[in-house]
Design a protein around this motif. Structure first.
Motif, PDB file in Angstrom:
ATOM      1  N   UNK A 197       5.624  -1.789  -6.551  1.00  0.00           N
ATOM      2  CA  UNK A 197       4.191  -1.486  -6.603  1.00  0.00           C
ATOM      3  C   UNK A 197       3.411  -2.778  -6.768  1.00  0.00           C
ATOM      4  N   UNK A 198       2.478  -3.028  -5.844  1.00  0.00           N
ATOM      5  CA  UNK A 198       1.563  -4.155  -5.967  1.00  0.00           C
ATOM      6  C   UNK A 198       0.319  -3.647  -6.687  1.00  0.00           C
ATOM      7  N   UNK A 199       0.113  -4.117  -7.916  1.00  0.00           N
ATOM      8  CA  UNK A 199      -0.864  -3.503  -8.809  1.00  0.00           C
ATOM      9  C   UNK A 199      -2.078  -4.398  -9.037  1.00  0.00           C
ATOM     10  N   UNK A 200      -3.264  -3.836  -8.817  1.00  0.00           N
ATOM     11  CA  UNK A 200      -4.493  -4.478  -9.261  1.00  0.00           C
ATOM     12  C   UNK A 200      -5.110  -5.493  -8.316  1.00  0.00           C
ATOM     13  N   UNK A 201      -4.656  -5.528  -7.067  1.00  0.00           N
ATOM     14  CA  UNK A 201      -5.189  -6.510  -6.129  1.00  0.00           C
ATOM     15  C   UNK A 201      -6.356  -5.995  -5.314  1.00  0.00           C
ATOM     16  N   UNK A 202      -6.887  -6.866  -4.486  1.00  0.00           N
ATOM     17  CA  UNK A 202      -7.939  -6.488  -3.550  1.00  0.00           C
ATOM     18  C   UNK A 202      -7.350  -6.547  -2.148  1.00  0.00           C
ATOM     19  N   UNK A 233      -4.912   3.358  -8.833  1.00  0.00           N
ATOM     20  CA  UNK A 233      -4.177   4.068  -9.885  1.00  0.00           C
ATOM     21  C   UNK A 233      -2.818   4.581  -9.492  1.00  0.00           C
ATOM     22  N   UNK A 234      -2.130   3.909  -8.576  1.00  0.00           N
ATOM     23  CA  UNK A 234      -0.786   4.369  -8.189  1.00  0.00           C
ATOM     24  C   UNK A 234       0.226   4.034  -9.274  1.00  0.00           C
ATOM     25  N   UNK A 235       1.275   4.849  -9.360  1.00  0.00           N
ATOM     26  CA  UNK A 235       2.348   4.632 -10.336  1.00  0.00           C
ATOM     27  C   UNK A 235       3.652   4.332  -9.594  1.00  0.00           C
TER      28      UNK A 235
END
Length: 431
Positions: A5-10, A37-39
């Motif tokens: 999961x690539x989290x918090x990017x633009x 909000x993916x897990x």
């Protein structure tokens, strides 16, 4: 099952022309979800907060030198350089030894790329046998073997009759022709741009007309045959004007520019650094301005490096004796960001488009976009990160760069190919 999961990017979407906050979930090498909000479930998480998440960059013009010139570069070392530069796919030119003009060499290149196991390597096949400009290659067989385009790059096709036939056959088999535009009787013996600086430095020059005459000829032949034409490493304002006019008429022509041609002028040759010896040569300030304008208005579709490594021994000679070429894969994105994005010549989306979806479209590839179901080929960019170019750190065997010591901004911090992280500068991955 492998999850990341690539989290918090633009996320940069060059097709839609937008940047938006979202996570990206990768399962077994493919993108399975894009949204907030993916897990990860059981998978690993890569923190990409504050970073741009772009489709994997594609360089449609590199020289990996193998087979035949492994002292300069190998497919493995070139692949490492590509990964470090943020590129997930490259298209390599056929001027190897033997020339990539037959099925065996195309198959060899693909096999060596698979063994390296880093980035996707797409072979470009020769337009004529031995790139001698005389007899056409077996284009249909080369396409079946995996070639994505046809070119005699490094060797201009001098005969208009041969180029016409080549375009007619290439159109039939459905491959674009990539043209190295150089009129060899005009450029013969030249080592830099013909003009004030060549006179001052006492070096034989290559006139802008040597490029422009061939650009004009090949545009006319493209219009005549209907064959898609891609013009490599455009360097002059006259070439830009010809391409712009041809596009306005509906000629199926596209074009690329290298970072060194929109960054440096012939004044860089003043200290006789052989890393500034490239073909086509570095031109004038007016030419650089025209190239930037052409990037901004869409006349030039693609940014490609023309990555051309040489050994230290080959380049450590008098300027006139040195081979043409510089290494570009590991400085490309920083130069694009520093020279084009930061000053506002291109927006981040426009810059990424010229490094992803546009080259993919020209070569008929599925890459260059981020969408559910696609291969997870992704480049993570830190737009604020700065670094001084140090050739000693290059993954490429080549060290021939004129950008040593230059401070660049906007650098790749991770490269992901089919869901596998093939380069990670310092991003935290929590398993």
């Amino acid at each position: 099952m492998h999850k990341l999961l690539l989290k918090g990017g633009r996320v940069v979407d060059p097709q839609a022309g937008e940047i938006f906050a979202a996570d990206i979930l990768i399962v077994d090498g493919r993108i399975t979800a894009i949204g907030p909000g993916l897990e990860p479930g059981e998978g690993a998480v890569m923190d990409v907060a504050g970073k741009l998440v772009a489709p994997g960059l594609i360089d449609m013009h590199v020289h990996f030198r193998e087979p035949g010139f492994e002292a300069k570069e190998t497919i493995a070392s070139g692949s490492r350089a590509a990964a470090r530069g943020g590129f997930t796919a490259v298209a390599c030119m056929p001027n190897t030894n033997p020339v990539a003009d037959n099925r065996a060499v195309i198959t060899y290149i693909k096999t060596r790329a698979e063994e390296a196991g880093l980035v996707k390597v797409y072979p470009i096949a020769a337009l004529t046998r031995g790139s001698r400009g005389e007899e056409l290659t077996e284009m249909a067989d080369l396409k079946e073997a995996g070639a994505v385009a046809l070119s005699d790059d490094g060797h201009p096709v001098a005969s208009a009759a041969v180029m016409r036939r080549a375009m007619q056959y290439a159109r039939m088999v459905g491959l674009p022709v990539i043209s190295h535009c150089e009129e060899p009787t005009l450029s013969a013996g030249g080592v830099m741009h013909e003009g004030y600086m060549s006179t001052v430095l006492g070096l034989p020059g290559i006139p802008a007309a040597a490029e422009e005459i061939m650009v004009a000829r090949d545009i006319i032949l493209s219009e005549y045959t209907g064959c898609p034409l891609h013009i490599a490493h455009v360097s002059t304002s006259g070439s830009v004007r010809l391409i712009r006019e041809a596009k306005a008429r509906g000629v199926p022509v596209t074009a690329e520019v290298t970072p060194h041609h929109f960054t440096l002028t012939d004044r860089a040759v003043a200290d006789y650094n052989t890393s500034t010896k490239v073909n086509p040569p570095l031109r004038t300030e007016e030419d650089v301005a025209a190239l930037k304008e052409a990037l901004a208005d869409g006349t030039i579709d693609v940014i490609a490096t023309d990555h051309a490594p040489h050994t230290l021994e080959e380049k450590d000679v008098e300027y006139q004796l040195a081979p043409f070429g510089l290494v570009g894969l590991e400085t490309a994105l920083g130069l694009v960001w520093t020279e084009l994005v930061v000053p506002g010549v291109l927006s981040p989306v426009e810059a990424i488009r010229k490094l992803t979806v546009n080259p993919a479209r020209i070569l008929g590839l599925q890459e260059g976009v981020l969408k559910v179901g696609a291969d997870a080929d992704i480049t993570i960019i830190d737009p604020e990160l700065m670094e001084v170019v140090d050739p000693a750190t290059f993954a490429s065997k080549g060290r021939n760069t004129p950008f040593s010591g230059r401070r660049l901004q906007g650098l790749p911090v991770a490269t992901i190919v089919k869901g596998r992280v093939v380069y990670n500068r310092d991003l935290a991955v929590i398993a």
